[in-house]
Design a protein around this motif. Sequence first.
Motif, PDB file in Angstrom:
ATOM      1  N   LYS A  36      39.320  32.191  64.717  1.00 26.60           N
ATOM      2  CA  LYS A  36      38.443  33.353  64.578  1.00 26.60           C
ATOM      3  C   LYS A  36      38.608  33.932  63.175  1.00 26.60           C
ATOM      4  CE  LYS A  36      38.761  34.668  69.455  1.00 26.60           C
ATOM      5  NZ  LYS A  36      39.236  35.695  70.405  1.00 26.60           N
ATOM      6  N   VAL A  37      37.480  34.177  62.534  1.00 29.90           N
ATOM      7  CA  VAL A  37      37.485  34.699  61.174  1.00 29.90           C
ATOM      8  C   VAL A  37      36.727  36.018  61.145  1.00 29.90           C
ATOM      9  CG1 VAL A  37      36.862  34.274  58.773  1.00 29.90           C
ATOM     10  CG2 VAL A  37      37.584  32.364  60.233  1.00 29.90           C
ATOM     11  N   GLY A  38      37.403  37.090  60.780  1.00 26.79           N
ATOM     12  CA  GLY A  38      36.768  38.398  60.694  1.00 26.79           C
ATOM     13  C   GLY A  38      35.977  38.530  59.407  1.00 26.79           C
ATOM     14  N   VAL A  39      34.732  38.938  59.524  1.00 26.12           N
ATOM     15  CA  VAL A  39      33.859  39.082  58.359  1.00 26.12           C
ATOM     16  C   VAL A  39      33.127  40.406  58.438  1.00 26.12           C
ATOM     17  CG1 VAL A  39      33.550  36.618  57.947  1.00 26.12           C
ATOM     18  CG2 VAL A  39      32.026  37.804  59.532  1.00 26.12           C
ATOM     19  N   LEU A  40      32.519  40.785  57.321  1.00 30.53           N
ATOM     20  CA  LEU A  40      31.690  41.976  57.252  1.00 30.53           C
ATOM     21  C   LEU A  40      30.293  41.567  56.783  1.00 30.53           C
ATOM     22  CD1 LEU A  40      34.316  44.296  55.578  1.00 30.53           C
ATOM     23  CD2 LEU A  40      33.402  44.602  57.871  1.00 30.53           C
ATOM     24  N   PRO A  41      29.266  42.338  57.107  1.00 33.82           N
ATOM     25  CA  PRO A  41      27.899  41.963  56.714  1.00 33.82           C
ATOM     26  C   PRO A  41      27.618  42.282  55.252  1.00 33.82           C
ATOM     27  CG  PRO A  41      27.863  44.021  57.934  1.00 33.82           C
ATOM     28  CD  PRO A  41      29.292  43.544  57.945  1.00 33.82           C
ATOM     29  N   VAL A  42      28.228  41.513  54.359  1.00 36.52           N
ATOM     30  CA  VAL A  42      28.106  41.738  52.920  1.00 36.52           C
ATOM     31  C   VAL A  42      27.788  40.421  52.223  1.00 36.52           C
ATOM     32  CG1 VAL A  42      29.635  43.749  52.876  1.00 36.52           C
ATOM     33  CG2 VAL A  42      30.608  41.458  52.654  1.00 36.52           C
ATOM     34  N   VAL A  43      27.302  40.509  50.983  1.00 32.47           N
ATOM     35  CA  VAL A  43      26.891  39.302  50.264  1.00 32.47           C
ATOM     36  C   VAL A  43      28.070  38.400  49.932  1.00 32.47           C
ATOM     37  CG1 VAL A  43      24.859  40.432  49.307  1.00 32.47           C
ATOM     38  CG2 VAL A  43      26.989  40.451  47.989  1.00 32.47           C
ATOM     39  N   ASP A  44      29.275  38.952  49.894  1.00 29.10           N
ATOM     40  CA  ASP A  44      30.461  38.159  49.551  1.00 29.10           C
ATOM     41  C   ASP A  44      30.670  36.968  50.478  1.00 29.10           C
ATOM     42  OD1 ASP A  44      30.614  40.961  48.811  1.00 29.10           O
ATOM     43  OD2 ASP A  44      32.609  40.573  48.027  1.00 29.10           O
ATOM     44  N   ASP A  71      39.626  32.442  47.653  1.00 32.78           N
ATOM     45  CA  ASP A  71      38.977  33.440  46.819  1.00 32.78           C
ATOM     46  C   ASP A  71      37.510  33.500  47.226  1.00 32.78           C
ATOM     47  OD1 ASP A  71      38.859  35.331  44.851  1.00 32.78           O
ATOM     48  OD2 ASP A  71      38.898  33.927  43.175  1.00 32.78           O
ATOM     49  N   ALA A  72      36.913  34.687  47.230  1.00 29.81           N
ATOM     50  CA  ALA A  72      35.521  34.814  47.660  1.00 29.81           C
ATOM     51  C   ALA A  72      34.585  35.039  46.485  1.00 29.81           C
ATOM     52  CB  ALA A  72      35.373  35.927  48.686  1.00 29.81           C
ATOM     53  N   LEU A  73      34.665  36.215  45.871  1.00 31.98           N
ATOM     54  CA  LEU A  73      33.652  36.578  44.883  1.00 31.98           C
ATOM     55  C   LEU A  73      34.271  37.294  43.699  1.00 31.98           C
ATOM     56  CD1 LEU A  73      30.166  38.047  45.580  1.00 31.98           C
ATOM     57  CD2 LEU A  73      31.729  39.354  44.131  1.00 31.98           C
ATOM     58  N   ALA A  74      33.803  36.961  42.509  1.00 30.04           N
ATOM     59  CA  ALA A  74      34.158  37.682  41.288  1.00 30.04           C
ATOM     60  C   ALA A  74      32.887  38.305  40.727  1.00 30.04           C
ATOM     61  CB  ALA A  74      34.788  36.742  40.257  1.00 30.04           C
ATOM     62  N   ALA A  75      32.993  39.530  40.243  1.00 31.03           N
ATOM     63  CA  ALA A  75      31.810  40.291  39.856  1.00 31.03           C
ATOM     64  C   ALA A  75      31.210  39.808  38.535  1.00 31.03           C
ATOM     65  CB  ALA A  75      32.155  41.765  39.745  1.00 31.03           C
ATOM     66  N   LYS A  76      29.926  39.595  38.558  1.00 32.31           N
ATOM     67  CA  LYS A  76      29.149  39.382  37.349  1.00 32.31           C
ATOM     68  C   LYS A  76      28.501  40.711  36.954  1.00 32.31           C
ATOM     69  CE  LYS A  76      27.675  34.517  37.430  1.00 32.31           C
ATOM     70  NZ  LYS A  76      26.480  33.636  37.555  1.00 32.31           N
ATOM     71  N   PRO A  77      28.019  40.836  35.715  1.00 31.59           N
ATOM     72  CA  PRO A  77      27.288  42.057  35.356  1.00 31.59           C
ATOM     73  C   PRO A  77      26.141  42.301  36.336  1.00 31.59           C
ATOM     74  CG  PRO A  77      27.743  40.763  33.396  1.00 31.59           C
ATOM     75  CD  PRO A  77      28.165  39.915  34.565  1.00 31.59           C
ATOM     76  N   GLY A  78      26.051  43.530  36.823  1.00 25.46           N
ATOM     77  CA  GLY A  78      25.008  43.882  37.768  1.00 25.46           C
ATOM     78  C   GLY A  78      25.462  43.925  39.206  1.00 25.46           C
ATOM     79  N   HIS A  79      26.685  43.478  39.476  1.00 24.42           N
ATOM     80  CA  HIS A  79      27.163  43.478  40.866  1.00 24.42           C
ATOM     81  C   HIS A  79      27.839  44.792  41.242  1.00 24.42           C
ATOM     82  CE1 HIS A  79      28.746  41.934  44.662  1.00 24.42           C
ATOM     83  NE2 HIS A  79      29.895  42.502  44.341  1.00 24.42           N
ATOM     84  N   LEU A  80      28.628  45.355  40.349  1.00 23.26           N
ATOM     85  CA  LEU A  80      29.370  46.600  40.591  1.00 23.26           C
ATOM     86  C   LEU A  80      28.922  47.603  39.525  1.00 23.26           C
ATOM     87  CD1 LEU A  80      31.723  48.279  41.856  1.00 23.26           C
ATOM     88  CD2 LEU A  80      33.260  47.096  40.281  1.00 23.26           C
ATOM     89  N   VAL A  81      28.067  48.532  39.904  1.00 23.45           N
ATOM     90  CA  VAL A  81      27.383  49.370  38.918  1.00 23.45           C
ATOM     91  C   VAL A  81      27.437  50.841  39.308  1.00 23.45           C
ATOM     92  CG1 VAL A  81      25.206  49.749  37.680  1.00 23.45           C
ATOM     93  CG2 VAL A  81      25.805  47.448  38.454  1.00 23.45           C
ATOM     94  N   VAL A  82      27.703  51.691  38.316  1.00 23.08           N
ATOM     95  CA  VAL A  82      27.566  53.132  38.497  1.00 23.08           C
ATOM     96  C   VAL A  82      26.106  53.474  38.229  1.00 23.08           C
ATOM     97  CG1 VAL A  82      28.298  55.418  37.740  1.00 23.08           C
ATOM     98  CG2 VAL A  82      29.943  53.523  37.739  1.00 23.08           C
ATOM     99  N   VAL A  83      25.448  54.020  39.250  1.00 20.79           N
ATOM    100  CA  VAL A  83      24.028  54.354  39.128  1.00 20.79           C
ATOM    101  C   VAL A  83      23.835  55.845  39.323  1.00 20.79           C
ATOM    102  CG1 VAL A  83      23.333  52.072  39.954  1.00 20.79           C
ATOM    103  CG2 VAL A  83      23.528  53.970  41.582  1.00 20.79           C
TER     104      VAL A  83
END
Length: 344
Positions: A56-64, A130-142
């Motif tokens: 069983k693998v716990g996941v969340l509904p996210v793009v990662d 490892d799952a995801l590393a942020a590219k520009p545009g993924h983690l943004v202060v808006v």
Amino acid sequence: MLRRFTSGRVRTRLSVAAMAMTLAATVSGCGLLGGDDSGDSAAQSGGGSIEKTKIKVGVLPVVDVAPFYLAVEQGYFKEEGLEVEPVVMGSGPAAISGILNGDLDIAFASYPAPLLAQSTKVADFKIVADALAAKPGHLVVVAPPNSSLKKPTDAPGKRIAITARNSMTDLAPMSVLKTEGVAYDQVQWVEMPFPNMITAMQNGEVDGAVTVEPWVTIAEKQLGATPVFDGASGPTAEIPMSGFVAVSGNGKFATTSPNTIAAFQRALGKAQAQATDRPKMEQMFVKYAKVDKETAQLVTISTYSTSLEANRIQRVANLMKEFGVIKGDLDVASMIPNAGTTGK
């Protein structure tokens, strides 16, 4: 069957409150089989038989986690002799509690939570992939169009929404602000879930928000939000955001099932190697991250790792130490089982 845990046994009363709050927040961005019994079949995985064929693998509904679902749908886990049941968790804390109490074998996690837990010896966590590393545009202060928050130097004194303190949503922006000589300690960080941030900006409750995909794109579409600065830039450029973790120790999955973990790594690595195929990822975003097709076409797709390298994830531990979340040094290499790589 796709299972969903939001309460019950996963809500254990372990001393993980700070760690759990961190995980709940930072999730950047997330064949459906039943059963959880241990398998003792002759399925082979590289160096030996798989110790547990049903996990069983716990996941969340996210793009990662899009490549994870691709591996399920394409049968990559089955090819390795694994029956993988995705368990959609109600929150990050529930996922971590799930592997601590044995309801889950592996859990998706934003890195600050297991790293903090490891540093305080809550448990012995192992990073499976490892799952995801942020590219520009993924983690943004808006910020909304009418906000006085227009540039990084405007941040001191402003109310900026984050999911939780000591998470990637405040640590990464603080690092960028510190590098630019901005008084990051004067920002008023306001904690709330991602879905609430758009309404809070619209109502003037906050001046801006730290968003991750798909919420960056959603905020731009629904509110006309504009980027103030990228949280994954300068010192945090391409910083690892999340991975899959397990717990080791006497009778724990990461100790008892090394061949199962190796099989999981190979299957996931195969799927993550296909993450540059945008149409495939968009299908997973729509089906599992619950975004509409139009939004999926606009979402920034970050880097899905095909290798598991301690030096990359060490950047997150160092960032946490820099801002006092972790006391002392944490050697991430000790959290990598067999110093292996996924997809090989």
